[in-house]
Structure formats: C-alpha cells, structure tokens
Scaffold this motif. Structure first.
Motif, PDB file in Angstrom:
ATOM      1  N   ILE A 142       0.489  -1.424   0.291  1.00 20.56           N
ATOM      2  CA  ILE A 142      -0.191  -0.021   0.087  1.00 20.56           C
ATOM      3  C   ILE A 142       0.555   1.288  -0.244  1.00 20.56           C
ATOM      4  O   ILE A 142       0.789   2.031   0.303  1.00 20.56           O
ATOM      5  N   ASP A 143       1.925   0.824  -0.032  1.00 22.80           N
ATOM      6  CA  ASP A 143       2.783   2.089   0.122  1.00 22.80           C
ATOM      7  C   ASP A 143       4.144   1.947  -0.826  1.00 22.80           C
ATOM      8  O   ASP A 143       4.240   0.926  -1.213  1.00 22.80           O
ATOM      9  N   LEU A 144       4.685   3.376  -1.466  1.00 20.84           N
ATOM     10  CA  LEU A 144       6.052   2.619  -2.364  1.00 20.84           C
ATOM     11  C   LEU A 144       6.509   4.557  -2.997  1.00 20.84           C
ATOM     12  O   LEU A 144       6.147   5.404  -2.868  1.00 20.84           O
ATOM     13  N   VAL A 145       7.614   4.525  -2.967  1.00 21.70           N
ATOM     14  CA  VAL A 145       8.385   5.491  -3.240  1.00 21.70           C
ATOM     15  C   VAL A 145       9.124   5.448  -4.680  1.00 21.70           C
ATOM     16  O   VAL A 145       9.928   3.911  -4.083  1.00 21.70           O
ATOM     17  N   GLY A 146       9.799   5.993  -5.490  1.00 17.63           N
ATOM     18  CA  GLY A 146       9.859   5.409  -6.849  1.00 17.63           C
ATOM     19  C   GLY A 146      10.396   6.710  -7.352  1.00 17.63           C
ATOM     20  O   GLY A 146      10.746   8.074  -7.040  1.00 17.63           O
ATOM     21  N   THR A 147      11.097   6.188  -9.112  1.00 14.56           N
ATOM     22  CA  THR A 147      11.380   7.506  -9.629  1.00 14.56           C
ATOM     23  C   THR A 147      10.118   7.638 -10.986  1.00 14.56           C
ATOM     24  O   THR A 147       9.516   6.403 -11.267  1.00 14.56           O
ATOM     25  N   VAL A 148       9.772   8.725 -11.630  1.00 18.95           N
ATOM     26  CA  VAL A 148       8.892   8.337 -12.159  1.00 18.95           C
ATOM     27  C   VAL A 148      10.120   8.277 -14.083  1.00 18.95           C
ATOM     28  O   VAL A 148      10.588   9.040 -14.350  1.00 18.95           O
ATOM     29  N   GLU A 149       9.629   7.315 -14.305  1.00 20.20           N
ATOM     30  CA  GLU A 149       9.807   7.002 -16.166  1.00 20.20           C
ATOM     31  C   GLU A 149       9.420   6.992 -17.033  1.00 20.20           C
ATOM     32  O   GLU A 149       9.938   7.399 -17.882  1.00 20.20           O
ATOM     33  N   GLU A 150       7.749   7.187 -16.871  1.00 19.95           N
ATOM     34  CA  GLU A 150       6.924   7.402 -18.198  1.00 19.95           C
ATOM     35  C   GLU A 150       5.710   8.311 -17.310  1.00 19.95           C
ATOM     36  O   GLU A 150       4.977   8.057 -16.610  1.00 19.95           O
ATOM     37  N   SER A 151       5.358   9.274 -17.733  1.00 20.46           N
ATOM     38  CA  SER A 151       4.074  10.431 -17.559  1.00 20.46           C
ATOM     39  C   SER A 151       3.483  10.887 -18.646  1.00 20.46           C
ATOM     40  O   SER A 151       4.187  11.109 -19.855  1.00 20.46           O
ATOM     41  N   ALA A 152       2.075  10.582 -18.794  1.00 25.48           N
ATOM     42  CA  ALA A 152       1.343  11.115 -19.561  1.00 25.48           C
ATOM     43  C   ALA A 152       0.841  12.317 -18.814  1.00 25.48           C
ATOM     44  O   ALA A 152      -0.788  12.977 -19.515  1.00 25.48           O
ATOM     45  N   ASP A 153       1.065  13.087 -18.114  1.00 24.14           N
ATOM     46  CA  ASP A 153       0.128  13.610 -16.928  1.00 24.14           C
ATOM     47  C   ASP A 153       0.918  15.092 -16.320  1.00 24.14           C
ATOM     48  O   ASP A 153       2.270  14.255 -16.632  1.00 24.14           O
ATOM     49  N   ASP A 154       0.978  15.978 -17.483  1.00 21.96           N
ATOM     50  CA  ASP A 154       1.269  17.352 -17.031  1.00 21.96           C
ATOM     51  C   ASP A 154       2.119  17.599 -15.727  1.00 21.96           C
ATOM     52  O   ASP A 154       3.714  18.001 -16.146  1.00 21.96           O
ATOM     53  N   ARG A 155       1.305  16.579 -15.050  1.00 22.62           N
ATOM     54  CA  ARG A 155       2.166  16.884 -13.672  1.00 22.62           C
ATOM     55  C   ARG A 155       3.364  17.056 -12.792  1.00 22.62           C
ATOM     56  O   ARG A 155       4.202  17.142 -11.431  1.00 22.62           O
ATOM     57  N   LEU A 196       0.826   4.088 -12.490  1.00 24.74           N
ATOM     58  CA  LEU A 196      -0.346   4.040 -11.573  1.00 24.74           C
ATOM     59  C   LEU A 196      -0.726   5.879 -11.853  1.00 24.74           C
ATOM     60  O   LEU A 196      -0.715   6.404 -12.658  1.00 24.74           O
ATOM     61  N   ASN A 197      -2.273   5.780 -10.697  1.00 23.91           N
ATOM     62  CA  ASN A 197      -3.229   6.925 -11.714  1.00 23.91           C
ATOM     63  C   ASN A 197      -2.249   8.978 -11.014  1.00 23.91           C
ATOM     64  O   ASN A 197      -1.877   8.078  -9.442  1.00 23.91           O
ATOM     65  N   ALA A 198      -1.746   9.521 -12.018  1.00 23.70           N
ATOM     66  CA  ALA A 198      -1.093  10.576 -11.451  1.00 23.70           C
ATOM     67  C   ALA A 198      -1.787  11.033 -10.347  1.00 23.70           C
ATOM     68  O   ALA A 198      -1.222  12.168  -9.130  1.00 23.70           O
ATOM     69  N   ASP A 199      -3.174  11.181  -9.695  1.00 26.84           N
ATOM     70  CA  ASP A 199      -3.596  11.995  -8.985  1.00 26.84           C
ATOM     71  C   ASP A 199      -3.083  11.281  -7.711  1.00 26.84           C
ATOM     72  O   ASP A 199      -3.828  12.046  -6.550  1.00 26.84           O
ATOM     73  N   TRP A 200      -2.676   9.689  -7.341  1.00 27.83           N
ATOM     74  CA  TRP A 200      -2.330   9.130  -6.345  1.00 27.83           C
ATOM     75  C   TRP A 200      -1.001   9.478  -5.896  1.00 27.83           C
ATOM     76  O   TRP A 200      -1.225   9.324  -3.914  1.00 27.83           O
ATOM     77  N   LEU A 201      -0.595  10.361  -6.428  1.00 24.45           N
ATOM     78  CA  LEU A 201       1.036  10.710  -6.352  1.00 24.45           C
ATOM     79  C   LEU A 201       1.289  11.640  -5.252  1.00 24.45           C
ATOM     80  O   LEU A 201       0.428  12.612  -5.901  1.00 24.45           O
ATOM     81  N   VAL A 202       2.438  11.916  -4.637  1.00 22.25           N
ATOM     82  CA  VAL A 202       2.436  12.937  -3.911  1.00 22.25           C
ATOM     83  C   VAL A 202       4.798  13.199  -4.649  1.00 22.25           C
ATOM     84  O   VAL A 202       4.645  12.593  -4.522  1.00 22.25           O
ATOM     85  N   PRO A 203       4.687  14.631  -4.881  1.00 28.02           N
ATOM     86  CA  PRO A 203       5.777  15.039  -5.143  1.00 28.02           C
ATOM     87  C   PRO A 203       6.757  14.876  -3.175  1.00 28.02           C
ATOM     88  O   PRO A 203       6.111  14.717  -2.640  1.00 28.02           O
TER      89      PRO A 203
END
Length: 327
Positions: free
Chosen positions: A64-77, A105-112
């Motif tokens: 239910i937890d993870l931390v990592g690095t974005v590899e690909e994104s279709a969301d401008d955020r 993952l859905n971009a809405d679920w992420l926090v910087p």
C-alpha cells in the motif's frame, strides 16, 4: 522483465510468490514509476497471508506504500526523473501496488517527495507515519496541546504507534505508551515515552466513566482498549481512532461524549485529500526526529515478505519494515 510479489488464490487459499513480470502486464495507468522502496504494513500482512479479506480480485500485487522515480508520464504534473511517494487510494488492495520493481499508477494518487527526504526515510515513515501525523494534527486541531496533560498511544510498538510516540514526544507531549510486549519498554522509552502501561490493564472491562487520566489519545486497536481510553479521557479531550488491530467493535456508552465533552475523531489516510497529505508529509520531514526513524526501521528484501507478513499478523514485528526493491 522485473520482479514482483504476486498474490493468487488456490482452492480458496491465498498464495504469495515472487515472480517475473513484463511492463505490458502492468495495469493501464498514466504514470510509470520505478519503485525504490515500499513498506510492510499490518494490512499488507493480512493481504499476503490471506488472514483478512483485503484482496478480492486476483492476481494482485500488494503493497500500500511506495516511493520511486517517474519513468514515463502522460500527465503534465510529473516528468521523467521526478521523485514521488504514494500511500493509500486502494493501491495494493484494488490496484497493483508497491511490492514490485515497477508500478503503473494514476497521477492523482501521487505526491511529490518532500524536499530533503530520501526514499528510505520516506518508507520508514510510510502509511503508518502519515497516519500518525494525521492523528497528531487532529489532536492539535481539537485543542490538545502539551500543557493539557498526558497523551496515551495504544499499539505503541507497532508502525503507527511507534511513529506517533516519537512525534508527540518530540513536540513536547508527555506520552504514555500501551504495549502487550514487556520487551519493547526500553524501545518505547527510547522513542520518548515517559510511562508504559500494559495492554492487559487497559483491556479490562470498563465502567461508562473512569477517573480522568488523558488529555488526548492515538488509538490503533479499537475494542476494549478504545472503550477504556474514552472513559478515562479528560473533559474536552480528543481521542483519535485510526485502527482496529484488536477488533472493529467499540464497547462504550455516550457518557464520555455528553458528560465530559470528549471528541472521538476518526482518522483515515487512504482517501485523505492531496493538500492535507502534503501538509502532513512536510511536517513529518520537519518534526519526526532522525534518530527515531533510524530506530524504527528494518530493511528486508522482496523474497522475505511472506515470512514477515506472517510475523506482523502475529504481533511479532516491532516498528516499521521497509522493503528494498533494489536488492
């Protein structure tokens, strides 16, 4: 190809296996994350062992937890290379989660990832730490300040409890810790607890009102312990409830609420709004003592998860367990 812990069902029993997957097997979401670390929570333990009805759709990657690095994104955020953290939103339950080297993952679920916080520390904190900070914030918003009197924490040697003890003590609160394991008393005092009370004492049958003892509380277990805490809470006190490790039942009466103006405040980290998550993570970065996080964590490999899942559901794990997806 990459490794993941995958849950399946065989004759009604949950089977956990570390296996290799390809990127095209991941669910269709708009951000691909290379997972660095995850963490093992009590809910993850229930999912992996099948002791709780956490997973209803198989196959499932828990975590239910993870931390990592974005590899690909279709969301401008989010852009390639961004560091992100995810907790909650049904990930690891309804959506493939963090016990995998890659996750879509859905971009809405992420926090910087908060500035200055490294990935290991983030997962040392994890859902448990986020929940603990949300409880502290709820106590503060209810007017429970250090000068009001002692605050009690149940399940204090567990993930949420141990982080709550460390945060509260660091903020100047007098913290009483409840534990059923005498061997953890030194550990809890090292986190800042000034007093230890036994789980057995707090789980005894309770009258509607007992002697007032606590200005506030963080409860992670429910059942008789929460009932007793409520009956012992000071006039105008606040009790935050965020777990049900003992039971979802609550044997109490309306007496603490209508005669002592006690507030029972539920705390949920799964669907917590983005802005409040950001505030909580920033405060964790600033206010959780470095040595407390170091004392809390154990770091394990992906293939050790089934064993640790069994142990955490049997109450045999102290503090936080971080899962290294790079090992």
């Amino acid at each position: 190809m990459f490794k993941a812990l995958v849950l399946n069902q065989n004759d009604g029993k949950t089977v956990a296996e570390v296996t290799e997957l390809s990127l095209d097997q991941l669910p269709d979401q708009n951000v691909l994350v290379k997972v660095d670390y995850s963490s093992l929570n009590y809910k993850d333990g229930l999912a992996i062992t099948g002791k709780g009805k956490i997973i209803r759709n198989f196959p499932m990657v828990p975590g239910i937890d993870l931390v990592g690095t974005v590899e690909e994104s279709a969301d401008d955020r989010y852009q390639k290379g961004d560091k992100v953290v995810l907790t909650g939103w049904g990930v690891g339950e309804n959506h493939w989660g963090g016990f995998s080297e890659y996750a879509r993952l859905n971009a809405d679920w992420l926090v910087p990832l908060p500035e200055g916080m490294d990935p290991v520390r983030t997962m040392q904190i994890g859902t448990a730490g986020l929940t603990a900070m949300l409880c502290v914030m709820a106590l503060e918003e209810g007017g429970v300040t250090p000068d009001k009197g002692p605050v009690i924490v149940s399940g204090a040697a567990g993930g949420v409890g141990s982080v709550a003890v460390a945060i509260l003590a660091g903020l100047g609160y007098q913290v009483t810790a409840i534990t059923g394991r005498p061997e953890t008393e030194g550990y809890l005092k090292g986190l800042g607890a000034s007093e230890i009370v036994s789980r057995e004492e707090m789980a005894e049958p309770v009258r509607p009102l007992e002697k007032q003892r606590w200005a506030g509380a963080v409860d992670t277990v429910g059942d008789n312990i929460l009932g007793r805490i409520l009956s012992e809470t000071d006039y105008g006190g606040v009790v935050t409830a965020c777990g049900l490790a003992a039971s979802f039942k609550l044997p109490t009466t309306v007496m603490p609420f209508i005669l002592r103006n006690v507030r029972l405040q539920g705390v949920d980290s799964v669907m917590c709004p983005y802005e409040r998550r950001q505030e909580a993570w920033k405060r964790l970065q600033a206010q959780l003592p470095d040595n407390a996080v170091g004392d809390i964590a154990q770091i394990i490999a992906l293939n050790e998860l089934p064993d640790y899942a069994e142990r955490i559901t049997n109450g045999q794990v102290k503090g936080r367990v971080v899962v290294d997806l790079n090992s």
